[in-house]
Every structure is written in C-alpha cells, then in structure tokens.
Design a protein around this motif. Structure first.
Motif, short mmCIF file in Angstrom:
data_model
loop_
_atom_site.label_atom_id
_atom_site.label_comp_id
_atom_site.label_asym_id
_atom_site.label_seq_id
_atom_site.Cartn_x
_atom_site.Cartn_y
_atom_site.Cartn_z
N ASP A 274 -8.60 -13.27 -1.99
CA ASP A 274 -7.22 -12.56 -2.89
C ASP A 274 -7.14 -11.21 -1.83
O ASP A 274 -6.10 -10.51 -0.91
CB ASP A 274 -6.98 -12.35 -4.43
N LEU A 275 -7.93 -10.91 -1.62
CA LEU A 275 -8.82 -9.03 -0.61
C LEU A 275 -8.24 -9.92 1.07
O LEU A 275 -7.38 -9.27 2.07
CB LEU A 275 -9.91 -8.70 -0.76
N ARG A 276 -8.27 -11.37 1.56
CA ARG A 276 -8.15 -11.43 3.22
C ARG A 276 -6.86 -11.51 2.30
O ARG A 276 -6.42 -11.19 3.39
CB ARG A 276 -9.40 -12.89 2.88
N ALA A 277 -6.58 -12.58 1.62
CA ALA A 277 -5.12 -12.69 2.34
C ALA A 277 -3.96 -11.21 2.51
O ALA A 277 -2.93 -11.59 2.97
CB ALA A 277 -4.49 -13.70 0.77
N ASP A 278 -4.58 -10.53 0.80
CA ASP A 278 -3.65 -9.33 0.55
C ASP A 278 -3.93 -8.16 2.16
O ASP A 278 -2.43 -7.91 2.75
CB ASP A 278 -3.78 -8.39 -0.51
N VAL A 279 -4.58 -8.23 2.74
CA VAL A 279 -4.65 -7.56 4.05
C VAL A 279 -4.18 -8.30 4.69
O VAL A 279 -2.85 -7.27 5.69
CB VAL A 279 -6.20 -7.58 4.36
N ARG A 280 -3.90 -9.33 5.17
CA ARG A 280 -3.86 -9.89 6.31
C ARG A 280 -2.13 -10.22 6.48
O ARG A 280 -1.34 -9.26 7.21
CB ARG A 280 -3.93 -11.93 6.21
N GLN A 281 -1.42 -10.44 4.82
CA GLN A 281 -0.75 -10.04 5.38
C GLN A 281 0.58 -8.49 4.54
O GLN A 281 1.05 -8.53 5.79
CB GLN A 281 0.17 -10.56 3.54
N GLY A 282 -0.56 -7.71 4.11
CA GLY A 282 -0.30 -7.30 4.16
C GLY A 282 -0.30 -5.24 5.21
O GLY A 282 0.78 -4.51 6.17
N LEU A 283 -0.97 -5.38 5.99
CA LEU A 283 -1.19 -4.82 7.19
C LEU A 283 -0.92 -5.78 8.93
O LEU A 283 -0.67 -5.51 9.63
CB LEU A 283 -3.42 -4.92 8.01
N GLY A 284 -0.63 -6.57 8.61
CA GLY A 284 0.06 -7.54 9.14
C GLY A 284 1.23 -7.85 9.60
O GLY A 284 2.13 -8.06 10.75
N HIS A 285 1.99 -6.67 8.73
CA HIS A 285 3.67 -6.68 8.86
C HIS A 285 3.71 -5.43 8.64
O HIS A 285 3.53 -4.17 7.98
CB HIS A 285 4.01 -7.61 7.82
N ASN A 286 5.73 -4.98 9.27
CA ASN A 286 5.75 -3.93 9.06
C ASN A 286 6.91 -3.39 7.94
O ASN A 286 8.35 -4.76 8.28
CB ASN A 286 6.54 -3.25 10.20
N PRO A 287 7.18 -2.57 7.11
CA PRO A 287 6.49 -1.81 7.17
C PRO A 287 4.73 -2.26 6.24
O PRO A 287 4.77 -3.00 5.22
CB PRO A 287 6.92 -0.92 6.29
N LYS A 288 4.22 -1.60 6.51
CA LYS A 288 2.53 -1.92 5.99
C LYS A 288 2.55 -1.77 4.62
O LYS A 288 2.96 -0.13 4.04
CB LYS A 288 1.23 -1.53 6.92
N SER A 289 1.37 -2.11 3.56
CA SER A 289 1.41 -2.03 2.40
C SER A 289 0.10 -3.08 2.01
O SER A 289 -0.41 -4.21 2.89
CB SER A 289 2.32 -2.42 1.63
N LEU A 290 -0.93 -2.41 0.94
CA LEU A 290 -1.48 -3.21 0.42
C LEU A 290 -0.88 -2.71 -1.29
O LEU A 290 -0.74 -1.92 -1.84
CB LEU A 290 -2.85 -2.16 0.55
N PRO A 291 -1.98 -3.62 -2.22
CA PRO A 291 -1.29 -3.92 -3.69
C PRO A 291 -2.35 -2.68 -4.40
O PRO A 291 -3.61 -2.47 -4.14
CB PRO A 291 -1.69 -4.88 -3.79
N PRO A 292 -2.00 -2.02 -5.41
CA PRO A 292 -3.22 -1.20 -5.85
C PRO A 292 -4.11 -1.68 -5.80
O PRO A 292 -5.12 -0.23 -6.66
CB PRO A 292 -2.14 0.13 -6.96
N LYS A 293 -4.61 -2.65 -6.81
CA LYS A 293 -5.43 -3.16 -7.40
C LYS A 293 -6.52 -3.07 -6.66
O LYS A 293 -8.23 -3.36 -7.06
CB LYS A 293 -5.90 -4.60 -7.86
N TRP A 294 -7.15 -2.87 -5.29
CA TRP A 294 -7.45 -2.96 -4.27
C TRP A 294 -8.06 -1.64 -3.95
O TRP A 294 -9.40 -1.08 -3.89
CB TRP A 294 -7.81 -3.20 -2.71
N PHE A 295 -7.91 -0.58 -5.13
CA PHE A 295 -8.45 0.87 -5.49
C PHE A 295 -9.65 0.91 -6.16
O PHE A 295 -10.89 1.21 -6.13
CB PHE A 295 -7.58 1.74 -5.81
#
Length: 320
Positions: A18-39
């Motif tokens: 899930d982390l790999r998928a979220d980072v690839r999707q969230g940082l690979g697009h604009n605007p950039k985002s990450l889900p808060p569960k990774w805190f």
C-alpha cells in the motif's frame, strides 16, 4: 474467564504494498499528496499522543468529556453485548465504554498494527478478567467481515477519523459499515465540528511545533521504508482552513526547488520552490451534514451529543 484471539485479515506485506502504491501515485502527480495513515509509525504514534495533550488540541479532551458524561446513555440506547472498535489503537477511550456496558461479552478491536492490538488487549484483559477479546488485524477502509459474536453490537469509530476521508471515500466507508450492521446494532461515530478558524488552525499548528514535527515525520517514514532521501528541514509545515470544503489541510511546503530520489521505486520527485505536498485533510462537520451522510449510507442518526463547549460530537445511529 478472559480469552484473547488474534485474527489477521491483511496479507503480511499489505502495508508495504500500500505504501509503495500510495507514494507512486501521490508523488507522481500534481498536485502531490499522501494519505495521512503513513504518519503513524512508532515515532509518529508517539508524537500524536503528545499532540493530544497540547493545550491547542481540543478534540481528544472533548470526545473523552462526552464519553464520561454520556456513556450510560450510550449503553442504555444500544444495550450492546459486543463492542467493535475501528482503528482501536491503544483503546484508551474505549475503557469508558467498556465500563458502561454491563452486559458486554466481547470486544473486537480492529487495527492495522498487530503490536498495538496485542499491547492494548493485554492491558484490558488484566483489568477485566471476564472479557472476551477478539482482535482483528485489518484495514477497515477496505471492507471488513466480523466474526460471529453476541448481539446487539456497537460499532465505534472515534477520534474524528472520519474527517480524514474525502466525501466520496466517506460514502463508501459508511456504506461498508452499514453492511456490517444487523437489525439491532448501532454505530457510534466521533466527528469534529465546524468552529472559528483560529481555533481550528491552532489545533493543527501548535506553538510548540509538535504538529510540525509530526507532519514532517512522514518524510522519515519514506526515507526508511522506501530508501528515499528527503531532508525534513527542506520543508515547512503548513496548516490552513479551507472554508469552501470546511476542512483543515496539512501540507509540507518546499523551501526551495529540489529533487528527491525514492530509490525503492526508482522514482525522482521534483519540487518547485513553495510547491506543497498535501499530507492530511481533516473535515469538520455540522449535525445536518452528518445526518445526511449517514442517511445516504442507509443509517438513521438517533442520538447526538456534544461536549459542553460544542466543539465535538458523538452520534449514535441505527439501521434506516
């Protein structure tokens, strides 16, 4: 006699995938985002516990006040024999409910963290020798199947975590909760309420800087888990109130133009100066809006309680 059972419904590597998928999707697009569960690695969880004790951060105290004042009414309204807690964590506030439910037979804490579940269950069983605890290692946002336990069941989703979901995600989640409920079951839902902007922003941008450290800790998670080379000092913590959507956004703002490598994903992420990465949305609610969202998911709000200052609400809902 007490009993403890632990069931895993998540694949062992689900979190990493899930982390790999979220980072690839969230940082690979604009605007950039990450889900808060990774805190919430070990350090992030420690920081959040510190946040809950800050003078600016009212939600935890306000919700606990409601539970202290209304636990008896909640128990009388639902008569639960099984308590299911989604995102149970340390189960600290849950103790108030456990004490208020005289006919309780089973407690089902649900969390992605096996260590948190085991630790909390051990403490609860030491205090309550007659309690049956069946802990579920599961991601409640993916849908959930509950073991067969005595009813009625009270499903609790506390802490205002519902606000971390976007509106469409909330609808999907609430419908999935509705699918768990039988005719005599109830949902106990915690929601932070709309209030003045200064109070809201201060709760996410405290004077001691603990929330800023918490926000930046997600970069440490990426460095450790995905061999990234973020420098948290390259980013400034930002908390702002979005009046249109009535939610707080936490962001990390690049202090200068830079490129970060995420080696595990063979990914190079560029930031312009002042470009922001959104790390959390925390929606705030009004009673009518909560009622409508529950209704759209097939539930009927039957009780609504707030703390004495009107900052936070607990609602009890039944099948519509």
């Amino acid at each position: 006699m007490s009993s403890f059972r632990l069931t895993r419904t998540l694949p062992v590597d689900a979190t990493g995938a899930d982390l790999r998928a979220d980072v690839r999707q969230g940082l690979g697009h604009n605007p950039k985002s990450l889900p808060p569960k990774w805190f919430y690695d070990a350090r992030g969880s420690e920081l959040f516990e510190e946040i809950t004790r800050l003078p600016e951060y009212y939600p935890t105290r306000a919700e606990r006040e409601i539970l202290h004042d209304r636990a008896g009414e909640i128990a009388a309204a639902c008569g639960a024999r099984t308590l299911v807690e989604l995102g149970s964590g340390s189960s600290e506030k849950t103790r108030i409910l456990l004490d208020a439910l005289p006919g309780l037979h089973s407690y089902l804490p649900v969390d992605v963290s096996e260590s948190a579940l085991t630790l909390a269950a051990g403490a609860l069983l030491a205090e309550r020798p007659s309690l049956s605890v069946h802990a579920l290692i599961a991601d409640f946002t993916r849908g959930l199947a509950l073991p067969d336990t005595p009813g009625p069941r009270l499903v609790a989703f506390l802490g205002g975590t519902l606000g971390n979901l976007l509106p469409g995600e909330r609808n999907v989640f609430l419908k999935s909760v509705r699918s768990l409920l039988r005719a005599d079951d109830c949902l106990l839902l915690g929601t932070d309420l709309v209030k003045d902007e200064a109070t809201l922003v201060a709760a996410y941008d405290d004077a001691a800087g603990v929330t800023a450290t918490f926000n930046k800790n997600v970069l440490n998670v990426l460095n450790r888990e995905l061999d990234a080379d973020f420098d948290p000092d390259d980013f400034a913590h930002v908390a702002r109130w979005d009046r249109e959507h009535e939610w707080i956004e936490m962001r990390l703002r690049a202090r200068s133009a830079l490129t970060v490598k995420v080696r595990e994903l063979d990914l190079a992420v560029t930031f312009e100066k002042d470009e922001e990465l959104r790390t959390e949305v925390s929606a705030k609610f009004r009673e009518q809006g909560v009622r409508e969202e529950l209704g759209a998911a097939g539930m009927e709000l039957s009780h609504w309680w707030t703390d004495r200052a009107g900052r936070f609400a607990l609602s009890l809902s039944i099948m519509a």
